[in-house]
Every structure is written in C-alpha cells, then in structure tokens.
Write a protein that holds these residues in place. Structure first.
Motif, mmCIF file in Angstrom:
data_model
loop_
_atom_site.group_PDB
_atom_site.id
_atom_site.type_symbol
_atom_site.label_atom_id
_atom_site.label_comp_id
_atom_site.label_asym_id
_atom_site.label_seq_id
_atom_site.Cartn_x
_atom_site.Cartn_y
_atom_site.Cartn_z
ATOM 1 N N LYS A 59 0.836 -1.205 0.000
ATOM 2 C CA LYS A 59 0.000 0.000 0.000
ATOM 3 C C LYS A 59 0.873 1.259 0.000
ATOM 4 C CE LYS A 59 -4.074 -1.915 2.267
ATOM 5 N NZ LYS A 59 -4.881 -1.893 3.504
ATOM 6 N N GLY A 60 1.940 1.223 0.766
ATOM 7 C CA GLY A 60 2.837 2.373 0.815
ATOM 8 C C GLY A 60 3.507 2.644 -0.516
ATOM 9 N N VAL A 61 3.950 1.594 -1.184
ATOM 10 C CA VAL A 61 4.595 1.759 -2.499
ATOM 11 C C VAL A 61 3.578 2.251 -3.524
ATOM 12 C CG1 VAL A 61 5.663 0.519 -4.424
ATOM 13 C CG2 VAL A 61 6.475 0.147 -2.104
ATOM 14 N N GLN A 62 2.396 1.696 -3.471
ATOM 15 C CA GLN A 62 1.341 2.139 -4.392
ATOM 16 C C GLN A 62 1.100 3.643 -4.212
ATOM 17 O OE1 GLN A 62 -2.501 0.440 -3.502
ATOM 18 N NE2 GLN A 62 -3.153 0.621 -5.617
ATOM 19 N N ASP A 63 1.054 4.080 -2.973
ATOM 20 C CA ASP A 63 0.843 5.502 -2.709
ATOM 21 C C ASP A 63 2.042 6.337 -3.143
ATOM 22 O OD1 ASP A 63 -0.816 7.641 -1.378
ATOM 23 O OD2 ASP A 63 1.074 7.822 -0.288
ATOM 24 N N LEU A 64 3.230 5.842 -2.869
ATOM 25 C CA LEU A 64 4.444 6.553 -3.261
ATOM 26 C C LEU A 64 4.450 6.814 -4.766
ATOM 27 C CD1 LEU A 64 7.422 7.471 -2.385
ATOM 28 C CD2 LEU A 64 8.100 5.228 -3.231
ATOM 29 N N LEU A 65 4.146 5.792 -5.531
ATOM 30 C CA LEU A 65 4.169 5.914 -6.995
ATOM 31 C C LEU A 65 3.023 6.780 -7.503
ATOM 32 C CD1 LEU A 65 5.140 2.260 -7.943
ATOM 33 C CD2 LEU A 65 6.637 4.250 -7.729
ATOM 34 N N LYS A 66 1.860 6.676 -6.883
ATOM 35 C CA LYS A 66 0.697 7.449 -7.316
ATOM 36 C C LYS A 66 0.896 8.942 -7.053
ATOM 37 C CE LYS A 66 -2.909 7.626 -4.784
ATOM 38 N NZ LYS A 66 -4.020 7.273 -3.948
ATOM 39 N N ASN A 67 1.405 9.268 -5.882
ATOM 40 C CA ASN A 67 1.531 10.674 -5.505
ATOM 41 C C ASN A 67 2.733 11.376 -6.106
ATOM 42 O OD1 ASN A 67 -0.832 10.825 -4.044
ATOM 43 N ND2 ASN A 67 0.133 10.063 -2.198
ATOM 44 N N LYS A 68 3.592 10.633 -6.738
ATOM 45 C CA LYS A 68 4.774 11.253 -7.336
ATOM 46 C C LYS A 68 4.784 11.044 -8.840
ATOM 47 C CE LYS A 68 7.397 11.190 -3.161
ATOM 48 N NZ LYS A 68 8.671 11.372 -2.586
ATOM 49 N N LYS A 69 3.594 10.882 -9.420
ATOM 50 C CA LYS A 69 3.508 10.584 -10.848
ATOM 51 C C LYS A 69 4.039 11.699 -11.733
ATOM 52 C CE LYS A 69 -1.335 11.864 -10.823
ATOM 53 N NZ LYS A 69 -2.664 11.367 -10.803
ATOM 54 N N ASN A 70 4.139 12.899 -11.207
ATOM 55 C CA ASN A 70 4.662 14.009 -12.007
ATOM 56 C C ASN A 70 6.190 14.086 -11.982
ATOM 57 O OD1 ASN A 70 2.081 14.796 -12.702
ATOM 58 N ND2 ASN A 70 1.868 16.106 -10.901
ATOM 59 N N LYS A 71 6.821 13.226 -11.208
ATOM 60 C CA LYS A 71 8.289 13.212 -11.154
ATOM 61 C C LYS A 71 8.851 12.461 -12.357
ATOM 62 C CE LYS A 71 10.074 13.680 -6.635
ATOM 63 N NZ LYS A 71 10.995 13.105 -5.698
#
Length: 136
Positions: free
Chosen positions: A93-105
């Motif tokens: 869940k943490g990785v999923q959130d990390l990738l989702k919230n930083k999609k503009n990077k």
C-alpha cells in the motif's frame, strides 16, 4: 494500564509509537483483549488493519516501523506468517501511494525514491521476508 505494564518492552514501544501516530482512540475492546491475553501476533496484525488517512507513503512506513518493533518479540525465524503477510500488505500500500503521488516526477527521480523507500524499510526488519518492488 496494568496489562500494558506487563507487556515486553518491544510490544510497549510498538504500541506507544502507534498511539503517537494514530491518537489514543485506536485501542478498541478487541485490541484491549489482545493486550490482556498477550496475543502479540494479533496485536501486530491489528496495526495493519487501521486505515492510514490521506494514504501517505510516509505513514505506511511509520506503521511498518511499529510492526517491526513488535515483531522483535519473536525469536529469529519465528515471526508468524500472518505478521509477515500483514507487513507485506502495508508495504504494498505504501509503495502504491508513493508511486501514485509522485507521478509528475521523472522516472529517474521516482526510481531513486523507490530505492530509498525500500532501503529504509529493509533496515526495520531483522529478517528478509518483504518482497520489495524494484521497478516502476
């Protein structure tokens, strides 16, 4: 309080850490029964069941830290499979959130964030049982 005082330090530290992050209201009757009965496996699994508001990757890491503190109560090689599965679920869940919230990077920066995320979490546990995501 009397039941809390009788717990091993690893479990107390995990509960205290979790309480500081969730607020004191997280302890419900089921949690109290597990504390009273010293059901450490269930206590650890309950950490994973509590929702993480705002789905913040850092909060998932903090939840894994609480879980890892409590898992130190088990001898090497004796962490229950249900606790390992709960930790894996929180990690995912943490990785999923990390990738989702930083999609503009950029992909390079995102890969570096993922690598740093994994390295920090790997340091929490005395055993290798988390399957780390290594690619985007």
């Amino acid at each position: 309080k009397k039941y809390y005082n009788s717990l091993p330090n690893n479990i107390k530290e995990a509960l205290l850490d979790f309480a500081l992050n969730k607020g004191g209201g997280f302890i419900n009757p089921n949690f109290t029964d597990d504390i009273k009965n010293k059901n450490y496996e269930s206590i650890i699994n309950k950490f994973a069941q509590y929702e993480t508001k705002n789905n913040n990757a850092g909060l998932y890491k903090r939840k894994l830290l609480s879980m890892s503190l409590a898992m130190r109560e088990f001898p090497a090689g004796k962490i229950p499979d249900s606790n390992k599965a709960s930790a894996q679920e929180v990690y995912n869940k943490g990785v999923q959130d990390l990738l989702k919230n930083k999609k503009n990077k950029s992909q390079v920066n995102l890969a570096a964030d993922l690598k740093a995320h994994n390295k920090e979490i790997a340091g929490y546990f005395n055993e290798d049982f988390i399957t780390f995501r290594t690619s985007l």
